[in-house]
Write a protein that holds these residues in place. Structure first.
Motif, PDB file in Angstrom:
ATOM      1  N   GLY A  34       8.579 -10.045  -8.753  1.00 27.85           N
ATOM      2  CA  GLY A  34       9.976 -10.420  -8.943  1.00 27.85           C
ATOM      3  C   GLY A  34      10.940  -9.427  -8.328  1.00 27.85           C
ATOM      4  O   GLY A  34      12.130  -9.698  -8.227  1.00 27.85           O
ATOM      5  N   SER A  35      10.429  -8.269  -7.912  1.00 29.23           N
ATOM      6  CA  SER A  35      11.298  -7.278  -7.305  1.00 29.23           C
ATOM      7  C   SER A  35      11.749  -7.761  -5.931  1.00 29.23           C
ATOM      8  O   SER A  35      11.060  -8.528  -5.280  1.00 29.23           O
ATOM      9  N   LYS A  36      12.909  -7.306  -5.484  1.00 26.06           N
ATOM     10  CA  LYS A  36      13.388  -7.642  -4.145  1.00 26.06           C
ATOM     11  C   LYS A  36      12.903  -6.616  -3.134  1.00 26.06           C
ATOM     12  O   LYS A  36      13.239  -6.692  -1.978  1.00 26.06           O
ATOM     13  N   THR A  37      12.194  -5.632  -3.636  1.00 26.07           N
ATOM     14  CA  THR A  37      11.585  -4.663  -2.725  1.00 26.07           C
ATOM     15  C   THR A  37      10.092  -4.957  -2.638  1.00 26.07           C
ATOM     16  O   THR A  37       9.430  -5.112  -3.658  1.00 26.07           O
ATOM     17  N   LEU A  38       9.625  -5.042  -1.420  1.00 22.47           N
ATOM     18  CA  LEU A  38       8.202  -5.296  -1.200  1.00 22.47           C
ATOM     19  C   LEU A  38       7.524  -3.960  -0.950  1.00 22.47           C
ATOM     20  O   LEU A  38       7.964  -3.180  -0.104  1.00 22.47           O
ATOM     21  N   HIS A  39       6.467  -3.692  -1.714  1.00 24.15           N
ATOM     22  CA  HIS A  39       5.752  -2.417  -1.594  1.00 24.15           C
ATOM     23  C   HIS A  39       4.409  -2.653  -0.913  1.00 24.15           C
ATOM     24  O   HIS A  39       3.540  -3.292  -1.490  1.00 24.15           O
ATOM     25  N   LEU A  40       4.282  -2.135   0.291  1.00 21.96           N
ATOM     26  CA  LEU A  40       3.048  -2.325   1.048  1.00 21.96           C
ATOM     27  C   LEU A  40       2.419  -0.974   1.363  1.00 21.96           C
ATOM     28  O   LEU A  40       3.097   0.060   1.335  1.00 21.96           O
ATOM     29  N   ALA A  41       1.138  -1.013   1.665  1.00 24.73           N
ATOM     30  CA  ALA A  41       0.426   0.233   1.994  1.00 24.73           C
ATOM     31  C   ALA A  41       0.221   0.337   3.494  1.00 24.73           C
ATOM     32  O   ALA A  41      -0.014  -0.670   4.167  1.00 24.73           O
ATOM     33  N   TYR A  42       0.315   1.534   3.974  1.00 21.67           N
ATOM     34  CA  TYR A  42      -0.182   1.867   5.310  1.00 21.67           C
ATOM     35  C   TYR A  42      -1.469   2.619   5.101  1.00 21.67           C
ATOM     36  O   TYR A  42      -1.487   3.631   4.402  1.00 21.67           O
ATOM     37  N   LEU A  43      -2.553   2.164   5.689  1.00 21.12           N
ATOM     38  CA  LEU A  43      -3.824   2.870   5.560  1.00 21.12           C
ATOM     39  C   LEU A  43      -3.854   4.003   6.588  1.00 21.12           C
ATOM     40  O   LEU A  43      -4.313   3.836   7.705  1.00 21.12           O
ATOM     41  N   GLY A  44      -3.316   5.132   6.210  1.00 22.39           N
ATOM     42  CA  GLY A  44      -3.182   6.267   7.137  1.00 22.39           C
ATOM     43  C   GLY A  44      -1.803   6.283   7.761  1.00 22.39           C
ATOM     44  O   GLY A  44      -1.091   5.269   7.759  1.00 22.39           O
ATOM     45  N   ASP A  45      -1.448   7.446   8.275  1.00 22.26           N
ATOM     46  CA  ASP A  45      -0.104   7.591   8.842  1.00 22.26           C
ATOM     47  C   ASP A  45      -0.017   6.916  10.205  1.00 22.26           C
ATOM     48  O   ASP A  45      -1.024   6.551  10.806  1.00 22.26           O
ATOM     49  N   ILE A  46       1.207   6.745  10.671  1.00 27.01           N
ATOM     50  CA  ILE A  46       1.449   6.045  11.932  1.00 27.01           C
ATOM     51  C   ILE A  46       2.146   6.973  12.919  1.00 27.01           C
ATOM     52  O   ILE A  46       2.841   7.904  12.510  1.00 27.01           O
TER      53      ILE A  46
END
Lengths: 520, 331
Positions: A34-46
């Motif tokens: 329900g949050s308007k912020t989507l929390h995604l993972a990066y598998l390792g830095d970019i």
């Protein structure tokens, strides 16, 4: 009480208090539903998400979230379709040399600068000046003219039927604010644009904490439909197990792109998550080294390839994250009828080789260390060879040494697997890169006679029929075998919708972020 | 004291010089292609040639090395091939993260060592059980401990976070040491949040170190309690507890501190693994990425920093040793 004893008690109390306070404090948990912020993972830095240097899929999420090109590939469809973005329509002359684009009006860059024809030339010029990997896409541009503020005419030095594909590629030239480019011209702005954007996309770069998190915020004056998430946070997590724990704990909404079939199977068992497997052009390819003593003879190469049971190998190695292919080019790139691999399976071929041409030979199969798909395929091929009494072992090469090892005859293995995808959906982007020595990913520098000339001719004419001959010649050479297609993957909380329409055909682990939405 | 500082400074220079030569040679004998890593796989031959010249990779090896060494004297550690940022800038973010974690690891290890050593000196089955339990945990590799802690304290109990150094990454402070930054800016919640993130990785990395120190300390305490000075103290009516803490502990500290200095190097290595598991944005995580992409300037930068930290840590241990034990002289 002695002083040392008091000190010890004090330290003990401090430790207990510290741990208790830390433990009792609320951790950042709880569902993000329900949050308007989507929390995604990066598998390792970019690496830096600069549109003119970015050359790996993870940072492309940021680049393509904040920047747009003139055209793009339509998301969520299994065959490549060009669609207008900052150009509303376009026209190509009969020689594939002059490209005319009418530009969208009412678009502003994130710094407020209106988008017009001047931005096209400035953006092309920057890509040329930065001169990193993706610069080849504009290297053939002779001139960018602007008859009006809302029309550009791009003239190439030589005909190139793949040019539209370059512009549509997720790696393709992105439009950057001329104002920002001028203000940050030192060193072509390569430091500034690592952390700041100057695009027109639905999202802007927010707070970047290198190695920790990257944040996108919705651009309020976006010309298209407003994105449904007001912010997207990418948290850098170093290993897939921790990602899984964070998703299960609700700290993360999901992850886009990972090659771990065990982890995917585990996610599938979780009823709170949706797992996705998207079609893609990623095609792991087996390369046979022309400088290997084992493979100087074409008959031996063909015999070895015909003896391996590739559908079985692909199934064991990739599970549901990939599937076997019978085609030479990635699927849908050219007509499947003219794209079939010419080598038919022969159950007895390996035993014949074991007692004949490869008797006493020990084969080495190389793969890039950070490619789980390539590793799994290499191990299964080695297993099948060893079962047939042909000695074979796999060798893992770090990414930084892979290409140079393959290019060096003294160190290169007999075979290698590269799980790559093309920069565009145009067949030239696959064949030239993978099957010609100057292309970059023809890792052993194999030169199949006639291929280069055929590709050059078709780049001029744009006639797709000629690629069938390339497919035939490549397959018949026995130097290359397309093993499978690897699917793009994503795992998202069930509170996230839209992924089924947001995936990108060319870059397997790229979603169009503005099409994702919280469940109503 | 001056002589001590000069000697340690000289050893620091020797260590850093040796490390720079070693890393440079290793990178050259390997089959790394930094230009490819920097430009991406589809770069044109012209771009590859231009970048080779730009990085000075076309020059003789010895010239390349002295160019690099010259840069070091000006604080220039080169440009990372994989992130395309100056290594010095990257390290400025990572060093505080690792040093903060290392400080907490040492803190936890020392506390654990003292507590366990005290327990070990007690007689009875409880002491034996505790010794067995901690010894078992300490025998486990740090990645296994870290994973177990994540499963128990994060997944089951929800006490501590699993990832990163802080929840609110938009903040920050002057030092990069988050606990300290919170205190300096009067933001206690920030410090507490940082501590929450520190506890699991610090515990995972400190357990083995603490148990090893405890064994040395316990042996020292046991022999101290049976020594002539303990007997004298008893004859002067000092309590056992007083003898333990006032006399024995101080005497037993010397070998434990010496061991701490030696084990600090191993501790820094174990942080590489722990940082990976807890996504701790420090030198370990940076190093593992840099090695995979043949990023020589980044690998060399981390090696030099870790070398310097190790020399400084052992110097600090020597100073503490001299303070604790008057028989030890700084030379």
């Amino acid at each position: 009480m002695p002083r040392s004893q008091r000190l010890l008690k004090l330290i003990g109390a401090a430790v207990i208090a510290t741990v208790a306070l830390a433990g009792c404090a609320t951790t950042a948990s709880g569902s993000t539903s329900g949050s308007k912020t989507l929390h995604l993972a990066y598998l390792g830095d970019i690496p830096a998400p600069d549109p003119d240097t970015a050359y790996a899929s993870p940072e492309l999420a940021l680049v393509n979230g904040a920047y747009e090109g003139l055209i793009a590939y339509k998301s969520g469809v299994p065959t490549a379709q060009l669609e207008p973005v900052l150009a509303t329509d376009w026209k190509v002359d009969s020689t594939n040399t002059v490209f005319t684009f009418n530009l969208r009006q009412g678009v502003t860059f994130h710094d407020g600068t209106p988008f017009d024809a001047s931005a096209v030339k400035a953006s092309f010029d920057r890509r040329t000046a930065v001169n990193q990997g993706p610069a080849y896409m504009v290297a053939g541009v002779k001139s960018v003219d602007a008859p009006t503020d809302h029309q550009v005419v791009i003239t190439l030095k030589a005909p190139n039927s793949a040019f539209l594909a370059y512009l549509a590629s997720p790696f393709g030239p992105k439009m950057m604010s001329p104002t920002a480019l001028k203000a940050h011209s030192a060193n072509n702005g390569t430091n500034y644009f690592d952390t700041h954007d100057a695009g027109t996309g639905a999202y802007e770069f927010g707070t970047f904490k290198k190695g920790t998190s990257y944040n996108l915020t919705a651009y309020p004056k976006y010309w298209g439909a407003a994105p449904k998430y007001t912010a997207i946070d990418f948290t850098v997590v170093s290993n897939i197990s921790t990602v899984q724990l964070e998703i299960e704990g609700g700290q993360l909404d999901g992850i886009i792109g990972f090659g771990d079939k065990q982890a995917l199977a585990s996610y599938k068992a979780d009823s709170t998550l949706n797992t996705y497997e998207f079609p893609s052009l990623q095609t792991p390819t087996l390369f046979l080294n022309p400088k290997s003593k084992a493979f100087t003879d074409q008959a031996t190469r063909v015999s070895l390839l015909s003896g391996l049971d590739f559908p079985s190998i692909a199934s064991k190695a990739l599970g549901t994250t990939g599937k076997s292919t019978t085609e030479v080019f990635p699927p849908t790139m050219i007509d499947a009828a003219g794209d079939q691999q010419t080598i038919a399976h022969s159950a007895s071929a390996l035993s014949t080789l074991a007692s004949g041409a490869l008797s006493g030979t020990s084969l080495k199969i190389g793969y890039m260390a950070q490619s789980p798909a390539a590793q799994a395929l290499a191990e299964n091929i080695a297993a099948e060879l060893n079962t047939a009494k042909i000695s074979a072992k796999t060798i893992s090469y770090p990414n930084g040494t892979f290409y140079s090892t393959m290019a060096d005859p003294a160190t290169a293995p007999d075979m290698a697997i590269l799980s790559g995808y093309p920069d565009t959906a145009h067949p030239d982007s696959w064949a030239r890169i993978f099957y010609t020595p100057g292309g970059g990913l023809d890792i052993f520098g194999t030169d199949v006679p006639g291929i280069q000339a055929q590709l050059d001719a078709m780049l001029v004419s744009g006639d797709p029929a000629g690629y069938s001959q390339v497919a035939h010649d490549v397959s018949a050479s026995g130097y290359f075998y397309s093993l499978a297609t690897v699917l793009g993957t994503a795992v998202l909380s069930k509170s996230v919708t839209g992924a089924d329409k947001a995936w990108n055909l060319v870059v397997p682990d790229l979603l169009d972020l503005k099409l994702l939405a919280p469940k109503a | 004291m001056v002589r001590f500082i000069v000697r340690r400074f000289v050893s620091l220079v020797v260590v850093l010089f040796s490390l720079s030569v070693l890393v440079f040679v290793l990178q050259r004998v390997g089959n790394a292609d930094p230009v490819r890593a920097y430009l991406g796989p589809n770069a044109s031959q012209a771009a590859i040639a231009a970048t080779r010249i730009r990085f000075g990779l076309d020059k003789p090896l010895i010239v390349q090395y002295f160019d690099y060494l010259g840069g070091l004297f000006h604080g220039d550690l080169g440009m990372s091939y994989s992130t395309r940022r100056p290594v010095a800038v990257e390290l400025a973010d990572k060093v505080p993260a690792t040093l903060e974690l290392a400080a907490w690891v040492l803190f936890f290890a020392v506390i654990l060592a003292v507590v366990l050593a005290g327990i070990y000196t007690l007689k009875g089955p409880v002491s034996g059980v505790i010794r067995f339990v901690f010894f078992s945990f300490a025998s486990a590799p740090s990645f296994l401990l870290a994973t177990l802690m994540l499963l128990f304290f994060f997944k089951q109990l929800h006490w501590f976070p699993a990832v990163g150094r802080i929840t609110d990454t938009s903040g920050g402070g002057p030092t990069g040491f988050y606990v300290l930054d919170g205190l300096l800016t009067g933001n206690l919640a920030y410090s507490l949040d940082a501590i929450q993130h520190l506890v699991l990785p610090a515990l995972a990395a400190s357990l083995g170190l603490g148990v090893a120190l405890a064994r040395v300390l316990a042996d020292g305490l046991s022999s101290g309690m049976a020594s002539n000075y303990a007997r004298t103290a008893r004859s002067l009516a000092e309590t056992e507890r007083s003898i333990l803490f006032r006399h024995s502990l101080r005497n037993a500290s010397s070998p434990a501190l010496s061991m701490l200095g030696v084990l600090s190097g191993a501790m820094l290595s174990s942080l590489v693994v722990v940082e990976q598991i807890f996504s701790w944005n420090g030198l370990g995580q940076y190093l593992s990425t840099a090695i995979a992409s043949a990023d020589f300037p980044a690998v060399a930068g981390v090696s030099l920093v870790l070398g310097a930290v190790y020399v400084i840590l052992t110097a600090i241990v020597d100073v503490v040793l001299a303070l604790v034990d008057p028989r030890v002289k700084l030379t």
